[in-house]
Design a protein around this motif. Sequence first.
Motif, PDB file in Angstrom:
ATOM      1  N   ASP A 137      -5.312  -2.969   5.123  1.00 61.89           N
ATOM      2  CA  ASP A 137      -5.606  -1.727   4.406  1.00 61.89           C
ATOM      3  C   ASP A 137      -7.120  -1.617   4.325  1.00 61.89           C
ATOM      4  O   ASP A 137      -7.759  -2.339   3.558  1.00 61.89           O
ATOM      5  N   HIS A 147       0.842  -1.188   0.000  1.00 58.58           N
ATOM      6  CA  HIS A 147       0.000   0.000   0.000  1.00 58.58           C
ATOM      7  C   HIS A 147       0.880   1.243   0.000  1.00 58.58           C
ATOM      8  O   HIS A 147       1.971   1.246   0.585  1.00 58.58           O
ATOM      9  N   VAL A 200      -4.346   2.145   7.437  1.00 55.48           N
ATOM     10  CA  VAL A 200      -3.311   1.148   7.166  1.00 55.48           C
ATOM     11  C   VAL A 200      -2.599   0.862   8.486  1.00 55.48           C
ATOM     12  O   VAL A 200      -2.097   1.775   9.143  1.00 55.48           O
TER      13      VAL A 200
END
Length: 515
Positions: free
Chosen positions: A194, A154, A227
Amino acid sequence: MEPLTADSIVEKIREIEQGVGRLSPMQKVLIGTDGSVTGLLEMATGHPVTITTLVQDVVGADTEAAAALDIEQGDEVNYRVVELKDGVTGEVLIYAVSCTPLRRLKPEFRQDLMRADIPIGRILRRHRIESRREITDARVVRAGTDLARTFNVHRCEPMLSRKYRIIHREEPLIAIEEIFPCTAFTDEIRVLVDAPSRIHITLLDMNGASGRVDGGVGVTLDEPGCVLDARKAAGIEVRGGDEESRRRVADAARAAKETLGLPGGAEIALHAAARHHAGLGSGTQVALATAAALCRLYERDVSVCDLAKVVGRGGTSGIGTAAFEQGGFILDGGHRFGSPGGKDDFRPSAASRGVAPPPVLARHRFPEDWRILLVTPQVGAGAHGRGEVDIFRTHCPVPLDEVREVCHEVLMRMIPGLVEHDLDLFGSAINRTQSLGFKKVEVGLQHPVISSLLEATVQAGAAGAGLSSFGPTVYAVGDSGMQDVTRAAREVLGEQGGSVLLTRARNSGASVRAE
């Protein structure tokens, strides 16, 4: 530029661990070594290391490169970006950026440096260049778009970075930065989550005469998101974020551990989260992400609906829970009202613990070419806590005729507009719902800048604009011409200040993976 001493490297590593948790021995070696990284990687993996060159160019040195290399700004340097890969698996191990002043290179060295398949350490050995390495920095950086693509992570995930110089004849020959994920080179299992945020368009029925209450529609967002990563520990320890975020993570982790009877705790690092009390569902995403991480760590298969009950979310709106599970555009059916097993009064989700998330009645993919502008003015936080509870009790039930019109707007205009890719129809339904039912209450309690933003963004070309949940985030939906909408939003914010983010919908739920 002064090199780091052995003691200062140890201190840098301690600082890094304060933010991302303890580093593995191999990670510490890669940060602190003054030898060949290529050789270390080959010993660690048992495989040869290969090079893929992404960029190779002669450029003028910028300010940072000039300082690192003791040259003048604008002097020619060879700028090279490479991936060091496992030669057997193809996995990217290290992302490296180097700058080398051309005037310090012998022709044969320069020729090898320009080739795409030779690591710098091997070039130095091949030409028998006596050199030493001086480490100048070690820190955590965010992945961003390029590194996220390189390592398949991510864009908000933390990466470990170290900078060093190769010194030859008491002059810097090469300045290098090497970057790799915090999850690489460790034998511990880390779970990375995420989780998406969402806009909440409107609650449907805050009257209750039908025997049901709540219900809502919303859209899952690609950004901002939550996250975090977690690894096993005896207790609960949280790093990153602000104090409120850490408290939310710790509360959710304890609830999951105690309610589900997990045999241990977790060390959790929070890397990104939406702003609190801004109308983006930050509380739900953080809580669910934490609980999901612990369940994955301890191999417990628990449904998202059950996780929501464990952490006390979804008691009024099911949009955040469904966004975590599925993504896309979501319509939920609310709760039974005034009967056993249902709700007996009007309450927000945070005050509805023990109430199961509502059923999802419809879920649709949001068009990929529609964009969503998020505008969060720098005003007070949206209603929350005791104040939010009081608003529900004071302003409910809302008029039944407005509830019926809200339902008609959603069922016969908003959803058909979405399914038929009719942006104008979808947008006009958004606009109309701002003055109906409980959404009218939410809008009416806002700072005057909110009404100005709603009006200005539509006038600038957005198909529709609305207040997300209790705000203060305003969203505007459009396709082309969003630059004009963005400009109009910034002009309205003016000295008030705030954030403006152009994003997209997300048609998938949270990602939970173990590494």
